[in-house]
Design a protein around this motif. Structure first.
Motif, mmCIF file in Angstrom:
data_model
loop_
_atom_site.group_PDB
_atom_site.id
_atom_site.type_symbol
_atom_site.label_atom_id
_atom_site.label_comp_id
_atom_site.label_asym_id
_atom_site.label_seq_id
_atom_site.Cartn_x
_atom_site.Cartn_y
_atom_site.Cartn_z
ATOM 1 N N ARG A 57 0.829 -1.205 0.000
ATOM 2 C CA ARG A 57 0.000 0.000 0.000
ATOM 3 C C ARG A 57 0.867 1.262 0.000
ATOM 4 O O ARG A 57 0.600 2.211 -0.735
ATOM 5 N N GLU A 58 1.929 1.260 0.793
ATOM 6 C CA GLU A 58 2.835 2.408 0.819
ATOM 7 C C GLU A 58 3.510 2.598 -0.537
ATOM 8 O O GLU A 58 3.693 3.724 -0.997
ATOM 9 N N GLU A 59 3.855 1.493 -1.178
ATOM 10 C CA GLU A 59 4.446 1.545 -2.515
ATOM 11 C C GLU A 59 3.442 2.108 -3.518
ATOM 12 O O GLU A 59 3.796 2.941 -4.361
ATOM 13 N N ASP A 60 2.189 1.667 -3.419
ATOM 14 C CA ASP A 60 1.145 2.159 -4.314
ATOM 15 C C ASP A 60 0.879 3.648 -4.109
ATOM 16 O O ASP A 60 0.637 4.377 -5.066
ATOM 17 N N VAL A 61 0.932 4.099 -2.863
ATOM 18 C CA VAL A 61 0.717 5.517 -2.569
ATOM 19 C C VAL A 61 1.779 6.351 -3.284
ATOM 20 O O VAL A 61 1.468 7.360 -3.929
ATOM 21 N N LYS A 62 3.026 5.926 -3.206
ATOM 22 C CA LYS A 62 4.116 6.643 -3.886
ATOM 23 C C LYS A 62 3.975 6.544 -5.403
ATOM 24 O O LYS A 62 4.167 7.520 -6.126
ATOM 25 N N LYS A 63 3.627 5.352 -5.880
ATOM 26 C CA LYS A 63 3.530 5.097 -7.313
ATOM 27 C C LYS A 63 2.427 5.942 -7.964
ATOM 28 O O LYS A 63 2.604 6.459 -9.069
ATOM 29 N N TYR A 64 1.293 6.099 -7.282
ATOM 30 C CA TYR A 64 0.137 6.781 -7.858
ATOM 31 C C TYR A 64 -0.060 8.203 -7.339
ATOM 32 O O TYR A 64 -1.105 8.808 -7.578
ATOM 33 N N GLU A 65 0.928 8.747 -6.670
ATOM 34 C CA GLU A 65 0.818 10.091 -6.111
ATOM 35 C C GLU A 65 0.538 11.132 -7.208
ATOM 36 O O GLU A 65 -0.342 11.981 -7.071
ATOM 37 N N THR A 66 1.262 11.040 -8.310
ATOM 38 C CA THR A 66 1.073 11.990 -9.412
ATOM 39 C C THR A 66 -0.314 11.844 -10.029
ATOM 40 O O THR A 66 -0.972 12.841 -10.322
ATOM 41 N N LEU A 67 -0.754 10.603 -10.222
ATOM 42 C CA LEU A 67 -2.085 10.361 -10.777
ATOM 43 C C LEU A 67 -3.161 10.967 -9.882
ATOM 44 O O LEU A 67 -4.112 11.584 -10.363
ATOM 45 N N CYS A 68 -3.021 10.795 -8.582
ATOM 46 C CA CYS A 68 -3.997 11.353 -7.641
ATOM 47 C C CYS A 68 -4.053 12.872 -7.750
ATOM 48 O O CYS A 68 -5.140 13.463 -7.731
ATOM 49 N N LYS A 69 -2.893 13.516 -7.893
ATOM 50 C CA LYS A 69 -2.863 14.978 -8.030
ATOM 51 C C LYS A 69 -3.549 15.419 -9.321
ATOM 52 O O LYS A 69 -4.312 16.386 -9.325
ATOM 53 N N VAL A 70 -3.285 14.712 -10.416
ATOM 54 C CA VAL A 70 -3.904 15.051 -11.700
ATOM 55 C C VAL A 70 -5.416 14.877 -11.620
ATOM 56 O O VAL A 70 -6.180 15.737 -12.080
ATOM 57 N N MET A 71 -5.861 13.775 -11.029
ATOM 58 C CA MET A 71 -7.303 13.537 -10.905
ATOM 59 C C MET A 71 -7.963 14.605 -10.035
ATOM 60 O O MET A 71 -9.066 15.067 -10.327
ATOM 61 N N LYS A 72 -7.297 15.015 -8.972
ATOM 62 C CA LYS A 72 -7.833 16.068 -8.103
ATOM 63 C C LYS A 72 -7.929 17.377 -8.871
ATOM 64 O O LYS A 72 -8.925 18.098 -8.755
#
Length: 128
Positions: free
Chosen positions: A55-70
């Motif tokens: 989960r911690e790895e996924d949080v780092k991996k998808y951090e940019t995607l989350c920002k773009v979606m927001k």
């Protein structure tokens, strides 16, 4: 909402009647078991070390995607985060921990003599 719960064999009680929303707001525990809404943020499921690391790895991996979606969704959602409650679904929308659930908001909007003054601050903040 319940993918991970079902996968772990946890019991889920579906409350489909409008009165259930009112009851659950007051009834926090039943027969020694805490009642937790899976439609709200802050659902904490027990994790082993392997799941926590993933989960911690996924949080780092998808951090940019989350920002773009927001940025794209802007004011339609309060925040976009990586969730540990999903197994096969790409995303789900949950409401903030405090305030109404999405179902309660729907019930209140349907009231003929509703008080619109509470709609602003009690309305559900969406989390993707």
């Amino acid at each position: 909402f319940v993918e991970r719960l079902k996968k772990r064999g946890l019991e889920v009680v579906y409350m489909t009647e409008p009165i259930d929303e009112y009851v659950v707001q007051q009834l926090k525990e039943f027969e020694g078991k805490n009642l937790v809404s899976v439609t709200k943020e802050g659902l904490e499921l027990p994790e082993d070390e392997e799941e926590k690391a993933k989960r911690e790895e996924d949080v780092k991996k998808y951090e940019t995607l989350c920002k773009v979606m927001k940025d794209i969704l802007d004011k339609k959602v309060e925040k976009v985060t990586v969730s540990s409650r999903l197994v096969s679904s790409p995303c789900c929308i949950v409401t903030s921990q405090y305030g109404w659930t999405a179902n309660m908001e729907r019930i209140m909007k349907a009231q003929a003599l509703r008080d619109t003054s509470t709609m602003g601050y009690m309305a559900a903040k969406k989390h993707l």
